[in-house]
Design an enzyme around this catalytic site. Structure first.
Site, PDB file in Angstrom:
ATOM      1  N   GLU A  96     106.243  80.921  49.750  1.00  0.00           N
ATOM      2  CA  GLU A  96     107.000  82.096  50.199  1.00  0.00           C
ATOM      3  C   GLU A  96     107.536  81.770  51.588  1.00  0.00           C
ATOM      4  O   GLU A  96     106.762  81.593  52.527  1.00  0.00           O
ATOM      5  CB  GLU A  96     106.107  83.335  50.282  1.00  0.00           C
ATOM      6  CG  GLU A  96     105.562  83.774  48.940  1.00  0.00           C
ATOM      7  CD  GLU A  96     104.686  85.024  49.034  1.00  0.00           C
ATOM      8  OE1 GLU A  96     104.700  85.705  50.080  1.00  0.00           O
ATOM      9  OE2 GLU A  96     103.974  85.308  48.064  1.00  0.00           O
ATOM     10  N   GLU A 115      97.613  84.714  47.377  1.00  0.00           N
ATOM     11  CA  GLU A 115      97.026  84.798  48.719  1.00  0.00           C
ATOM     12  C   GLU A 115      95.584  85.309  48.704  1.00  0.00           C
ATOM     13  O   GLU A 115      95.286  86.408  49.185  1.00  0.00           O
ATOM     14  CB  GLU A 115      97.892  85.684  49.630  1.00  0.00           C
ATOM     15  CG  GLU A 115      99.247  85.073  49.926  1.00  0.00           C
ATOM     16  CD  GLU A 115     100.006  85.799  51.030  1.00  0.00           C
ATOM     17  OE1 GLU A 115      99.686  86.972  51.321  1.00  0.00           O
ATOM     18  OE2 GLU A 115     100.918  85.192  51.607  1.00  0.00           O
TER      19      GLU A 115
HETATM   20  C1  GAL Z   1     102.966  87.856  51.533  1.00  0.00           C
HETATM   21  C2  GAL Z   1     102.631  88.267  50.110  1.00  0.00           C
HETATM   22  C3  GAL Z   1     103.841  88.829  49.404  1.00  0.00           C
HETATM   23  C4  GAL Z   1     104.525  89.833  50.287  1.00  0.00           C
HETATM   24  C5  GAL Z   1     104.920  89.162  51.574  1.00  0.00           C
HETATM   25  C6  GAL Z   1     105.679  90.050  52.515  1.00  0.00           C
HETATM   26  O1  GAL Z   1     101.821  87.774  52.301  1.00  0.00           O
HETATM   27  O2  GAL Z   1     102.143  87.176  49.362  1.00  0.00           O
HETATM   28  O3  GAL Z   1     103.434  89.428  48.196  1.00  0.00           O
HETATM   29  O4  GAL Z   1     103.665  90.890  50.512  1.00  0.00           O
HETATM   30  O5  GAL Z   1     103.745  88.758  52.221  1.00  0.00           O
HETATM   31  O6  GAL Z   1     106.019  89.359  53.685  1.00  0.00           O
END
Ligand code: GAL
Length: 661
Positions: free
Chosen positions: A315, A144
């Protein structure tokens, strides 16, 4: 290729005994991919030059034994403490001039040469060790980029590189002075070295200065990522390289940042995204447990459009998050809904975040597929039930007939001087996008200069920066028969950030055949009325009055109260078989009506969908999604062939059926 699932996991965060049961559970759940290692630098290299690969070697072997495929990450989002101690100059500097410190993540400056060298070193070591491992199928660079406001650093290194970037761009300093309008407030420069960064100014900085600094900072991220990709490709042939971008993120140009990737990935957190949005309180309550369908799908469409090909959700939220002001449990069915929605918009793989909820450190309020104690959480059961059905879905993407134009420079220019507290570029884009989704119209979101062949309706809700080149490009498609719609503030600025000599919409003026006379930024509660399409509509937030410049441009709507009484609010110009429309107002109902008209002019149809029902088409299938707490009955003919669910869709449920030919 079948549509598949995966998960993000962190073997370095639990004991080997606890972790050893996971690979089999992952396979049994129907997962195919596991992402590893994006924050593991200090575990892999606890002291400079001293490595411990055992845990990662073992994890990859164990996953391979269960036929799981590994996506390995470069660990550069988290430089270890020893590196920061040895080279404190890698730390970024925030907009207030404070150096950001070690203790969380993303504590590095894209302009730091030392950090580039250190990044290249660790990436090469990992790529050489794992790059040809049969279980490692691809790479994610870093994590990110830009998260936690880290795209722009106000360091000495950034300043020096920015000066060089400006010199390269303008060659002669007089050119920069002219482009930035530096006679205003005595800002003229005679040496490149005198140009500072646009932070800590007494009052607002020059928007042209800001725009160039944003471009420079964006270029730094892109160059850094290219460096990562080149090393990976050299040592890890035949593996993909991607990056996990963030929702509604815009601090660098994602078109440029994705050009060198094999495909795009993004991180989808629907409930957190809604809480952080500017949506009305009631909307936040209505969609608290699923997020808003259009906010989510807007991102899917945007990320698909970056390379115009299928993408991954790297994710995917699978329970509650920890980082928004309120973090409700998702609705029963939400994980399935998000997964199928993602696939219907072009995701080939959906990877959940994360396998097990973390017991230690910053994110211990975040959920995973497993609870803290290793038992399956609610999302896991939805994934288990869904995964066997995915083989019935197709990965084909069909061409769309409607597109929305989006570009990051227009966004920067729009949001740096909004001239209205409650507006934003995204809000204006979403007003148009949401209208289309409510009518069941599938859209692509694409860069304005991309090949627009095949689109019958092209919508440019907020193209603030307009060049002659862009105007020529769009005019070509109008001449070929496309209908093009423009929203407020189109062409208010030239690429240098100044207002065009002829006023807005600048270069677009000759295409739409109008010029803007006045614009009106209205505080909440200060509304106005227009008469259009034989109806009366309320407008709010932003009004513009138009002057018709050429024969053949018609008024489609006029203001009906002060201060713009009887002036034109909406125009339409027929061009060959196509046309150009300018919508000078804000207001959901009037924009919806204008889009209905534009769809009609473009020869396209639309549907009246029940509130909360969304239809998306992919691979010859229609994905009907129910985003409400009540059941929805689809009015489909009895011969409809369902591949998932049926015509009665339960709350937050999905039905997938064959589209009529
Ligand atoms: C994302 C990030 C992850 C974790 C996640 C939590 O933005 O890439 O590492 O922090 O959020 O929701």
């Amino acid at each position: 290729m079948p549509l598949q699932l995966g998960v993000c996991d962190y073997p370095e965060q639990v004991s080997a005994e606890e972790w050893n049961v996971f690979p089999q559970q992952m396979r049994e759940m129907g997962l195919s991919y596991v992402r590893l290692g994006e924050f593991a630098w200090s575990t892999l290299e606890p002291e400079p030059g001293k490595f411990d690969f055992t845990w990662l070697d073992n994890a990859i072997t164990a996953l391979q034994a269960q036929k799981l495929q590994v996506v390995l990450c470069t660990p550069t989002a988290t430089p270890p403490a020893w590196l920061v101690e040895a080279h404190p100059e890698i730390l970024p500097v925030d907009i207030h001039g404070n150096t950001r410190v070690f203790g969380s993540r993303r504590h590095y400056d894209f302009s730091s040469d030392v950090y580039w060298q250190e990044s290249a070193r660790i990436i090469e070591i990992l790529a050489k060790r794992y790059g040809q491992h049969p279980a490692v199928v691809g790479w994610q660079t870093d994590n990110e980029y830009g998260c936690h406001d880290t795209t722009r650093s106000y360091s000495l290194a950034a300043k020096t590189k920015f000066q060089a970037w400006l010199e390269q761009k303008y060659q002669r300093i007089e050119m920069l002075n002219t482009a930035w309008g530096n006679t205003f407030w005595s800002q003229t420069y005679t040496h490149w070295q005198r140009i500072g960064l646009p932070n800590q100014t007494v009052t607002e900085a020059n928007p042209s200065h800001l725009l160039d600094f944003y471009r420079f900072s964006s270029d730094q991220v892109v160059a850094y990522d290219k460096m990562q990709c080149e090393i990976l490709r050299q040592h890890s042939p035949n593996r993909f390289v991607t990056h996990n971008f963030m929702l509604f993120f815009a601090d660098f140009d994602l078109y440029k940042a994705s050009a060198h990737l094999d495909f795009v990935s993004w991180d989808n957190y629907p409930t957190g995204m809604l809480e952080l949005s500017g949506a009305f309180e009631q909307t936040k309550i209505d969609f608290a447990r699923t997020g808003h369908p259009d906010y989510v799908s807007f991102n899917h469409d945007l990320f698909r459009g970056l390379k115009n090909k299928p993408f991954w959700v790297m994710e995917q939220q699978c329970g509650h998050v920890n980082w928004s002001p309120y973090n409700p449990l998702p609705a029963p069915g939400a994980v399935r809904l998000w997964t199928l929605q993602a696939m219907s918009h072009g995701a080939n793989v959906v990877t959940y975040f994360r396998w097990q909820a973390a017991r230690a450190a910053q994110e211990n309020y975040h959920s995973g597929l497993l609870r803290h104690n290793g038992r399956f959480d609610r999302g896991a059961y939805e994934v288990m039930r869904l995964s066997p059905h995915l083989k019935k879905l197709s990965d084909a993407l069909e061409a769309k007939k409607v597109c929305l134009l989006h570009d990051y420079e227009s966004m920067w220019a729009y949001d740096m001087q909004k001239h209205h507290k409650n507006t934003s570029y995204w809000a204006q884009m979403l007003m148009y996008y949401s209208s289309l989704r409510q009518m069941g119209v599938d859209v692509d979101i694409v860069h304005p200069m991309s090949d627009l062949t095949g689109y019958q309706l092209i919508i440019a809700p907020a193209l603030m920066i307009a060049s002659d080149e862009l105007a020529d490009h769009l005019e070509h498609y109008a001449q070929q028969g496309a209908t093009i719609v423009f929203g407020t503030r189109t062409g208010f600025r030239t690429p240098s950030g100044a207002v065009p000599a002829q006023g807005a919409p600048g270069a677009i003026s000759r295409l739409v055949g109008i010029t803007i006379k006045n614009f009106d930024s209205m505080r909440p509660g200060l509304n106005s009325r227009i008469e259009a399409f034989d109806q009366s509509f309320q407008t709010h937030t932003w009004n513009e009055s138009l002057e018709l410049l050429v024969n053949g441009v018609r008024s489609l709507g006029m203001y009906h109260d002060d201060p713009l009484y009887s002036e034109i609010a909406i125009s339409y110009r027929a061009i060959n078989d196509g046309g150009a429309m300018y919508i000078g107002v804000w207001g959901d109902a009037i924009i919806r009506r204008c889009l209905e008209y534009a769809l009609f002019r473009a020869g396209l149809t639309y549907e009246e969908l029940e509130p909360g029902l969304r239809l998306t088409r992919r691979g010859g299938l229609v994905y009907a999604q129910n985003w409400t707490r009540g059941g929805i009955s689809l009015p489909l003919p009895p011969e409809t062939q369902f591949v998932y669910g049926d015509s009665l869709i339960e709350p937050f449920g999905v039905a997938v059926y064959k589209d009529k030919p």
